[in-house]
Design an enzyme around this catalytic site. Structure first.
Site, PDB file in Angstrom:
ATOM      1  N   ASN A 133      -9.860 -14.209  -7.222  1.00 26.31           N
ATOM      2  CA  ASN A 133      -8.507 -14.016  -7.723  1.00 26.31           C
ATOM      3  C   ASN A 133      -8.110 -15.222  -8.559  1.00 26.31           C
ATOM      4  O   ASN A 133      -8.168 -16.358  -8.093  1.00 26.31           O
ATOM      5  CB  ASN A 133      -7.541 -13.848  -6.547  1.00 26.31           C
ATOM      6  CG  ASN A 133      -6.192 -13.323  -6.979  1.00 26.31           C
ATOM      7  OD1 ASN A 133      -5.669 -13.707  -8.016  1.00 26.31           O
ATOM      8  ND2 ASN A 133      -5.626 -12.442  -6.180  1.00 26.31           N
ATOM      9  N   CYS A 149      -5.244  -9.592  -8.391  1.00 25.79           N
ATOM     10  CA  CYS A 149      -5.774  -8.648  -7.401  1.00 25.79           C
ATOM     11  C   CYS A 149      -5.678  -7.223  -7.912  1.00 25.79           C
ATOM     12  O   CYS A 149      -6.526  -6.380  -7.606  1.00 25.79           O
ATOM     13  CB  CYS A 149      -5.031  -8.793  -6.083  1.00 25.79           C
ATOM     14  SG  CYS A 149      -3.251  -8.586  -6.235  1.00 25.79           S
ATOM     15  N   HIS A 187       0.356  -7.158  -3.050  1.00 22.77           N
ATOM     16  CA  HIS A 187      -1.084  -7.362  -3.129  1.00 22.77           C
ATOM     17  C   HIS A 187      -1.776  -6.019  -3.290  1.00 22.77           C
ATOM     18  O   HIS A 187      -1.366  -5.023  -2.699  1.00 22.77           O
ATOM     19  CB  HIS A 187      -1.557  -8.057  -1.848  1.00 22.77           C
ATOM     20  CG  HIS A 187      -3.011  -8.393  -1.842  1.00 22.77           C
ATOM     21  ND1 HIS A 187      -3.606  -9.082  -2.877  1.00 22.77           N
ATOM     22  CD2 HIS A 187      -3.996  -8.137  -0.949  1.00 22.77           C
ATOM     23  CE1 HIS A 187      -4.888  -9.248  -2.604  1.00 22.77           C
ATOM     24  NE2 HIS A 187      -5.149  -8.670  -1.431  1.00 22.77           N
ATOM     25  N   ASP A 247     -11.163  -6.600  -0.974  1.00 22.09           N
ATOM     26  CA  ASP A 247      -9.925  -7.379  -0.984  1.00 22.09           C
ATOM     27  C   ASP A 247     -10.218  -8.725  -1.640  1.00 22.09           C
ATOM     28  O   ASP A 247     -10.545  -9.705  -0.969  1.00 22.09           O
ATOM     29  CB  ASP A 247      -9.427  -7.559   0.448  1.00 22.09           C
ATOM     30  CG  ASP A 247      -8.051  -8.204   0.513  1.00 22.09           C
ATOM     31  OD1 ASP A 247      -7.549  -8.642  -0.545  1.00 22.09           O
ATOM     32  OD2 ASP A 247      -7.469  -8.286   1.611  1.00 22.09           O
TER      33      ASP A 247
END
Length: 1193
Positions: free
Chosen positions: A281, A286, A533, A550
């Site tokens: 990131n 994201c 997020h 993630d």
């Protein structure tokens, strides 16, 4: 799927600084900490709560502020009152506010708060129970008087001390900045770490359901001891009393913290555990990472990207295809997470873009359009269409006559309603729902006139890969802001779009293609409208195994986690302590599906195809393997770094090359000299042999000097390496020299030469001898250069070496020269005359000192130099600054550069600019500073003489810039600053004429109107004017003639002037003046929502007047042709909801209240087509704080 893969004949595959002391409690602060009395209940609540409230890494930027220990005593849940110090009462009061923005709506019940009794010491209670989760409530009075950085009292959760850190006026941002801070970080043992999931909330004191809440998780450590949200909410919204966040100068903040002591978050090896790697990131990317992982795991798409033509001469940072190929290759073959910096650079993005969170749906659209364009003329042309493009038919069919209008449209994704729909099928039902056009809403069929008709959409074909964008964000017209829809919304593993006998399909659809789809990806948004997020659940091979992507972390997940837990809605927790509370505990799940990707069953074998190295261009494989080898080499070097040290050798040749070119002060830039990577245990004598091979200098001819950093921050050769030190290892010598804790050994290699210029062994240095270095300055050319070094006896005098210096400079032997010692250059230049008749010792000279000399100025030659001596030249060099100037109206383009001094005043700078532009009057130049974060001009120009020096103009929040923007005014700036400039649209029935009005700041609206009368054409000489404030096609204010103009803002609102109609001047006792606005239904939203456009206006309505009469007056006023006016509908609109009117309706009955606040929200609405020129309309599903995504290259 016939003809899907015909376009690829060559390939047998189917195609993708602050206060240093603790801050005192200087407000009336009520701090309460709540924890549940039952540990078992709390434990299950916390685990369930934070399992569902997913992390929010990328919308946050941890603060760069150094934390400090807090001195306040442990608090109890009662109000603490202290007097605010006077010196802190007015700090930051002039901070600029933003125009109102949207907020995050926290809907539904919130987690309950259990507050201890008032006489209970909270800290003591916590010490006994040590809850792993709890809530801290912080009530702050006199909020507007807080210093720019402020801490809460310390509270304890999970046995750890925490506190809230806020920046009430923003941490280098126009937003409230809020973080959780480890209160005792400075006293923690070396290597400490703690993991916590937490949420921060700004409580809405008017309506608690509108409180703004953000959640995330973080592994706290010594380097990152605070974490949170730099852009928590806009300051303009926070400080707006009508919003309810700060009321009576009181603000209430909450922190919910859940501590997980045993989680080693960073030890997870994604490649080892899952076979996949994540994406790093960059700050707030994201949203991009989740989309890229989804596209990468469509092998058809990946193979197409690999086959886009690129060459070995391309650079990834300048080529989107190569950057994407490189990224995909690394995702396929790397063992650790991959950076996206090359890709974002190829987009033409800068750091600011990477820290601006955008909408994943918009990025998907923009990226696919860009790739579609890049693929044209290549073997993979058409891939995007073949993968994602479907078609639907919009139709209108008359019910009583034989007339049907159809229009075929393509789509790459479908936006499905979430509000009011329980699942995907309900959304598709709504998508194809038939609307009847009847009554006042009849359809105008060409030769048949107005007819009753039905209107709808049916699908001609669906694409092999179906992308469904769920409309989780929509506009709340009542609150005038974007909100997130967290309602429960289900989606199946298998989606049958042929259901109910193909009710979604048009008559011409190919029924032989089975539209049965399998779920491939679920993109999730966790958070609210203000940010949050993104992450993705993907099953790359459509097996039962799901993976969660993630950012850098990839984990295996089960089907329930990917589906059921992403439906959204509310979660009800079971009671672990039935006696604790009789009502069920519910909370909203803020993590929910936002985008779904389905793959058609009949195409999945072609879409989920094999991709291996033969699909990757040879030059790309070579380039990327070389990059990987370099990375492995650096990794190995890093692992072995403790065994090696870096030795940097500076020589006379380096001084000759650098002084006067790369550097002016001191002797050498050590980063530009020859360096050696040597094992620490290597004997120094062996290292000398290495030096002999490298430089051709025999070992016996080498003498090394240690460098030393002096107290005045200069760096000079200090002493020779002793014979005993040369018997030691390189590592030991480094330890001897390395008092500055550098990981390298820096040496100066002294080489003496004989008459034949060959190296000779250096003579033994006497204790009385000093090694001095000499620089020559030439005022005529403003050049400085290194001319050599000499050993001198400390008891001798500079006059003794003048002939030698003249020889080194190439001067006549008897040339008069002046000598200066270069003492230091930070923070100020210190360069002093050397007394030629005093000894070197008396001149306080020592080994490594630098003497600068020049010809003595001769009065007789009459020449004037800008910098006549060494000190003035050094001052110039120290303060010179090359500034790039840009025309304010073209803020992305450098127009010219000027070399200036940081000490230049505003007048000096504009004088230089005006001379460059060939202007006679420098006072007409106005300058604007550069915002280093947005890469744009600051909103307000620099005030005339508002800063002392150029250096002040180039600084933005401690970030230095080299950019200034200029504009040429029509009057001098000092004169302009005494005036208020307003841009006013003078409204005629036919057109608007924009006028620029300049008046003294103390003027009133009456003065503006009088000035306007002299500049515009009026309908008659006695016409009266008024000034209005217009925003979003609504009239918000009529300015009183006595209102001062200084505070009128025309940056965000439109100022409109117009003649007052005669009928308004003579209102009867029962007449009303109402607002009249144009509107149309927002087709992307619920039909009861409206969108305003065009020019709003006032209209007088009379008692008992029917709509039919009002319509005639409106048609006459707006001069609308009969044919078009017949299509118009009229409605009474209140708070964004229209009630359609009949010709017989009495209008005055609808507008009973007079002069009410918010009158602009009750108006007579004119519904018709907007025929004004169309502007770009942002995706309604985008976050309200986003700027449009652009890929520039």
């Amino acid at each position: 799927m016939p003809n899907l893969f015909n376009k690829f004949p060559h390939y047998p595959f189917p195609y993708q600084t602050d206060a240093k002391q603790p801050i005192s409690t200087n407000k009336t602060i009520s701090s309460s900490f709540s924890s549940h009395s039952s540990l078992s209940f709390l434990h299950s609540l916390a685990i369930s709560l934070f399992t569902i409230l997913k992390p929010s890494f990328s919308s946050l930027h941890h603060s760069s502020i150094q934390s400090h220990p807090h001195s306040s005593p442990p608090h109890s849940p009662m109000t603490i009152t202290t007097t605010p110090p006077l010196d802190q009462q007015n700090l930051e009061e002039d901070t600029e506010m933003l125009v109102p923005n949207s907020d995050l709506v926290v809907e539904g019940p919130q987690p309950m708060e259990v507050v201890h009794a008032e006489n209970t010491n909270t800290v003591d209670a916590m010490a006994v129970e040590d809850p792993p989760a709890g809530r801290f409530t912080w009530t702050i009075d006199n909020f507007s008087r807080l210093p720019k950085k402020h801490y809460s009292d310390v509270f304890t959760v999970g046995g750890y001390k925490w506190r809230i850190l806020i920046f009430p006026k923003g941490n280098n941002a126009e937003h409230l900045s809020m973080y959780i801070d480890v209160a005792d970080s400075v006293t923690m043992p070396y290597g400490w770490t703690r993991f916590a999931q937490f949420s921060l909330t700004v409580v809405n004191q008017a309506h608690s359901k509108y409180s703004i809440r953000k959640e995330t998780q973080h592994q706290f450590n010594a380097r990152e001891s605070d974490w949170g949200f730099t852009n928590f909410m806009p300051l303009s919204e926070l400080y707006d009393p009508s919003r309810g966040y700060v009321m009576d100068d009181r603000c209430i903040l909450e922190a919910d913290v859940n501590v997980r002591k045993d989680l080693d978050y960073w030890a997870h090896d994604s490649k080892k555990e899952t076979g996949c790697v994540g994406l790093k990131n960059q700050g707030a990317t994201c949203y991009m990472n989740s989309l890229l992982q989804t596209l990468y795991h469509i092998p058809y798409f990946r193979k197409a990207v690999y086959h886009m033509p690129t060459t070995e001469n391309d650079m990834p940072s300048g080529s989107i295809p190569l950057a994407l190929q490189s990224l995909f290759y690394k995702l396929q073959y790397n063992d650790s997470s991959v950076s996206t910096k090359e890709l974002t650079k190829s987009f033409g993005w800068d750091t600011y873009d990477s820290f601006m969170q955008h909408d994943v749906q918009e990025l998907n659209r923009v990226l696919c359009e860009k790739l579609e364009d890049k693929m044209k003329g290549t073997v993979v042309e058409g891939t995007i269409q073949q993968l994602f493009e479907g078609h639907h038919m919009n139709y209108i069919e008359c019910m009583t006559v034989d007339y049907k209008s159809t229009r075929k449209e393509s789509f790459y994704d479908l936006q499905l309603d979430v509000k009011g729909c329980t699942d995907v099928y309900a959304s598709f039902d709504k998508y194809v729902e038939v609307e009847k056009l009847e009554g006042d809403n009849k359809y105008h069929a060409e030769q048949y006139g107005l007819q009753e008709a039905k209107k709808g959409v049916l699908f001609i074909d669906f694409p092999p890969v179906l992308q469904l964008q769920l409309k989780r964000f929509e506009y709340d017209f009542v609150r005038d802001t974007m909100v997130k829809i967290n309602d429960r919304y289900e989606f199946p593993l298998q989606l049958d779009l042929d259901r109910d006998n193909g009710k979604y399909l048009s008559p011409e659809a190919d029924r032989s293609i089975r539209n049965l789809y399998t779920l491939h990806s679920v993109l999730v948004h966790s958070g609210g409208v203000h940010g949050g997020h993104y992450y993705a659940y993907i099953r790359p091979t459509l097996s039962n195994q799901w993976f969660k992507f993630d950012d850098e972390r990839v984990t295996k997940e089960d089907t329930n986690r990917a589906l059921e837990e992403q439906y959204g809605g509310e979660e009800e927790l079971p009671h672990t302590n039935p006696g604790f509370n009789n009502s069920p505990f519910k909370f909203t799940k803020y993590s929910n599906a936002y985008m779904l990707v389905y793959v058609r069953e009949c195409d999945k074998d072609k879409i989920i195809c094999n991709v291996d190295e033969k699909d990757i261009a040879k030059h790309l494989r070579i380039r990327l393997k070389k990059e990987q080898e370099e990375k492995e080499k650096k990794k190995k070097e890093k692992a072995e770094a403790h065994l090696y040290t870096i030795v940097k050798i500076a020589r006379d040749v380096d001084l000759h090359e650098q002084i006067g070119k790369d550097i002016f002060f001191d002797l050498v830039d050590h980063d530009k000299v020859r360096s050696f990577r040597i094992q620490k245990q290597t004997p120094f004598i062996i290292f000398k042999e290495e030096v002999a091979k490298e430089f051709g200098i025999p070992v016996e001819c080498q003498r090394f000097w240690m460098w030393a950093k002096r107290q005045n921050h200069t760096y000079r050769p200090n002493r020779p390496v002793t014979a005993q030190e040369e018997t030691q290892s390189v590592g030991q010598l480094r330890e001897v020299s390395n008092k500055a804790n550098n990981a390298e050994l820096r040496l100066f290699l002294e080489i003496e030469t004989g008459q034949d210029l060959r190296p000779i062994p250096p003579p033994e240095k006497l204790k009385e001898e000093l090694l001095l270095f000499f620089k020559l300055y030439e005022p005529s050319s403003q050049k400085l250069r290194y001319v050599g070094r000499l050993f001198v006896m400390g008891s001798r005098k500079p006059v003794d070496i003048l002939m030698r210096l003249n020889e080194m400079a190439g001067f006549a032997p008897d040339e008069e020269i002046d000598l200066f010692e270069e003492i230091k250059f930070e923070p100020k230049i210190m360069c002093e005359h050397v007394d030629k008749k005093s000894t070197f010792r008396e001149n306080q000279l020592e080994d490594g000192d630098i003497i600068c000399f020049q010809k003595s100025p001769q009065v007789s030659d009459g020449q004037q130099y800008c910098y006549p001596d060494v000190p003035s030249f050094f001052d110039y060099v120290q303060n010179r600054q090359v500034v790039r100037f840009r025309f304010l109206e073209k803020p992305k383009e450098d127009e010219f550069s000027l070399e200036l001094s940081k000490l230049h005043t505003y007048d000096d700078v504009v004088d230089k600019v005006s001379k460059h532009l060939g202007l006679n009057d420098p006072s007409k130049i106005r300058l604007t500073s550069h915002n280093c974060y947005s890469q744009q001009p600051k909103p307000q120009p620099i005030k005339y003489q508002g800063v002392d020096h150029l250096s002040d103009m180039l600084v933005h929040y401690n970030q230095a810039s080299d950019i200034l923007y200029y504009e040429v005014l029509d009057i001098p700036l000092p004169e302009l600053q005494c005036l208020k400039t307003l841009k006013i649209a003078f409204h005629h029935d036919a057109k608007d004429e924009v006028m620029i009005i300049r008046l003294p700041k103390h003027s009133t609206v009456k003065d503006v109107i009088n000035d306007l009368k002299s500049k515009v054409d009026l309908s008659h000489p006695d016409a009266e004017l008024r000034l209005l404030e217009v925003f979003n096609h609504k009239i918000y204010k009529i300015f009183h003639v006595n209102e001062n103009i200084e505070n009128i803002n025309d940056h965000y609102w439109t100022l409109r002037a117009e003649e007052i109609p005669e009928e308004e001047k003579n209102l009867g006792p029962n007449d009303r003046m109402i607002h009249v606005y144009h509107f149309l239904k927002d087709t992307a939203q619920n039909q009861m929502h409206v969108q305003n456009f065009g020019d709003p206006f006032f209209l007088v309505i009379h008692e008992g007047e029917a709509l039919a009469e009002v319509k005639l007056r409106i048609q006459k006023k707006l001069q609308v042709p009969n044919e078009e006016f017949l299509k118009w509908k009229f409605a009474f609109v209140s708070l964004g909801r229209p009630e359609y009117l009949q010709d017989s309706d009495i209008i005055s009955n609808r507008f009973q209240r007079r002069d009410i606040y918010g009158a602009w929200e009750q108006y007579l609405g004119l519904e018709h087509t907007d025929n004004s020129p169309k502007r770009y309309t942002a995706n309604q599903n985008r976050h309200a704080f986003d700027k449009p995504i652009k890929i520039y290259n």
